[in-house]
Write a protein that holds these residues in place. Structure first.
Motif, mmCIF file in Angstrom:
data_model
loop_
_atom_site.group_PDB
_atom_site.id
_atom_site.type_symbol
_atom_site.label_atom_id
_atom_site.label_comp_id
_atom_site.label_asym_id
_atom_site.label_seq_id
_atom_site.Cartn_x
_atom_site.Cartn_y
_atom_site.Cartn_z
ATOM 1 N N LYS A 145 46.368 40.656 40.125
ATOM 2 C CA LYS A 145 47.208 39.637 39.476
ATOM 3 C C LYS A 145 47.711 40.271 38.194
ATOM 4 O O LYS A 145 46.938 40.512 37.260
ATOM 5 N N ALA A 147 41.895 39.166 31.163
ATOM 6 C CA ALA A 147 42.102 40.437 31.881
ATOM 7 C C ALA A 147 40.777 41.130 32.207
ATOM 8 O O ALA A 147 39.867 41.162 31.389
ATOM 9 N N HIS A 159 36.721 38.716 39.167
ATOM 10 C CA HIS A 159 36.992 37.412 38.570
ATOM 11 C C HIS A 159 36.078 37.191 37.363
ATOM 12 O O HIS A 159 35.080 37.862 37.200
ATOM 13 N N GLN A 181 42.396 40.624 37.437
ATOM 14 C CA GLN A 181 43.479 40.277 36.507
ATOM 15 C C GLN A 181 43.764 41.499 35.644
ATOM 16 O O GLN A 181 42.895 41.968 34.915
#
Ligand SMILES: Cc1cc2nc3c(=O)[nH]c(=O)nc-3n(C[C@H](O)[C@H](O)[C@H](O)COP(=O)(O)OP(=O)(O)OC[C@H]3O[C@@H](n4cnc5c(N)ncnc54)[C@H](O)[C@@H]3O)c2cc1C
Length: 458
Positions: free
Chosen positions: A166, A263, A247, A143
């Motif tokens: 992402k 993030a 993750h 992220q």
């Protein structure tokens, strides 16, 4: 004659090569503060995408290029300029003398004053060193939150998206690329990015970057996610080879809208500032950048500036500007170098052209795209369901095109540049364009050619 060049980026290298071409016997020294072969920042996105390896970013290939040209590369950081004594002091305390000096120190990213922005996992994307750190963290599925959706921010986005992360983007302005695009175009780019799966927050600021206590505690032991990230980016930790897990984000990014975004990596792309601090008390006049005349000379004879750190006169804007794009760095370096070897030449102007590929959507911004008081303006927008579409916005002053924004219409990019930079008198074509802006090509062929043949017969 000794030429000293501060900065080993495109401006510094092109200036050195130009000097060598015209002054085979002169001494040339380039001082650069990065421990890298001279490289192009423009190539960093291609490195992030995996299209090239690090040597592909180097400005010149062949290990002995500089040596062959008799150009000395000297590692060091200029910390002081004594204009009267004609010397530059470096960070190791040594001094270098010069007859002619070129300041080509580029710009650096602005550090946002945000709590947590100094911690691990937050990086600008400006140097090769930054790119190495980003590549360790921007793994598929990670992220990533990017602060800033300006010109450089959008270029980086493209590269990050290609890495399969992402992606969320937070932009303070009310639209994307707000200093390059008007509301319609900026909004269309936002719609396009969202349709491509990027979450875009406009009119929002990052207020704090927080690291959850659990991550921090386990990070102290070196085994938690934060510790692994710190190790991966060389910030300490006992396992430098450890890879971050994409993750279970290490950070919570708090926005001014009240939202919180998780993030693994935060990229800071909130702006840049010319590297001119070392010129304080030197007598060299600076505004935003180092102020130069049409020869790229500063107010001190024999001292020149070029590239991202230089502020030069733009005929279209009618004022001095810093336009931090590589074509300007290259042209300013060439012009400065010729003047440094005694071949007087003037800079034709500062190019204010940005062509941007945002996840496949091509947009362009030229000259004074916001228009001027009393000028005329026409806009044409064709939206497509699901984002994209085409948009053309033309700004006129008298009978000249002074600026434009475009999305799509790639076939017109060269024509827009020609009309804006050439300050072509459009005569009756201005009204035709106000009626139908898509007739740009016809207008250009008619007017620019007439202007060229008139100039030729004078
Ligand atoms: C990711 C990214 C993508 C980009 N994409 C594009 C693009 O698509 N198109 C485009 O036109 N432009 C692009 N740019 C901008 C472009 O890279 C710059 O305009 C260009 O690098 C300017 O060249 P320069 O030589 O003036 O400065 P720089 O390339 O910044 O070089 C200056 C050098 O001087 C060094 N230095 C600074 N201070 C000192 C000091 N005191 N002493 C010694 N050395 C010093 C710096 O560390 C640096 O190595 C991009 C930039 C980035 C970061």
């Amino acid at each position: 004659m000794k030429h000293l060049i501060l900065g080993a980026g495109p401006a510094g290298v092109i200036a050195a090569e130009t000097i060598r071409k015209h002054a085979p016997a002169d001494e040339i020294v380039i001082v650069g503060d990065e421990r890298e072969a001279p490289y192009s920042r423009m190539a960093i996105p291609y490195l992030l995408m995996g299209n090239i390896q690090e040597p592909g970013t180097h400005l010149r290939h062949g290990g002995d290029h500089y040596q062959r040209l008799g150009i000395t590369l000297h590692h060091g950081r200029a910390v002081k300029l004594d204009s009267a004594a004609r010397t530059v002091t470096l960070d190791d305390g040594s001094t270098l003398a010069f007859d002619r000096l070129l300041i080509a120190t580029g710009s650096s990213t602005v550090k946002p004053p945000i709590p947590g922005a100094d911690g691990p996992g937050v990086h600008p994307c400006w140097t090769l060193e930054d790119a190495r750190a980003i590549m360790k963290l921007a793994r598929p599925g990670a992220q990533v939150l990017q602060m800033g959706a300006g010109f450089i921010g959008c270029i980086i986005m493209e590269a990050l998206a290609a890495r399969g992360v992402k992606l969320s983007v937070v932009e303070m302005g009310d639209r994307m690329v707000p200093r390059m695009m008007g509301p319609t175009a900026g909004g269309m780019i936002k719609d396009w990015c969202q349709a491509k799966g990027v979450t875009v927050y406009t009119g929002a600021r990052v207020e704090a970057i927080e690291r959850p206590a659990a991550a921090q505690q386990s990070g102290h032991g070196g085994g938690g996610l934060l510790g692994k990230i710190a190790a991966a980016v060389g910030l300490g930790g006992d396992k430098p080879e450890a890879r971050p897990e994409p993750h279970g984000a290490a950070m919570n990014v708090r926005l001014s809208t009240g939202q919180t975004v998780a993030a693994d990596l935060v990229i800071s792309a909130v702006g840049v500032r010319p590297n001119i601090g070392f010129l304080e008390h030197s007598g060299v006049r600076c505004l935003v950048g180092v102020l130069t005349d049409e020869h790229l000379q500063t107010n001190v004879p024999g001292i020149y500036a070029a590239g991202d750190c230089a502020e030069a006169f733009d005929k279209i804007a009618g004022k001095t500007i810093v336009s931090a794009i590589q074509p300007n760095a290259a042209e300013q370096a060439r012009v400065a170098a010729l003047n440094m070897v005694g071949k007087p030449i003037e800079l034709r102007g500062v190019t204010q052209i940005n062509v941007l590929d945002t996840l496949g959507l091509i947009s362009a911004s030229f000259g004074n795209w916001e228009g001027v008081a009393g000028g005329q303006h026409v806009e044409l927008t064709e939206r497509e369901a699901g984002g994209g579409g085409r948009h053309l916005s033309l700004q006129f002053a008298d009978d000249r095109l002074i600026g434009c924004n475009a999305i799509g219409w790639t076939q017109h990019v060269g024509v827009m540049r020609g009309l804006v930079e050439g300050q072509v008198a459009l005569g009756p074509w201005k009204d035709k364009l106000l009626h139908d802006p898509t007739r740009l090509m016809e207008a250009y062929l008619d007017c620019a050619q007439a202007q060229a043949s008139f100039a030729h017969t004078r």
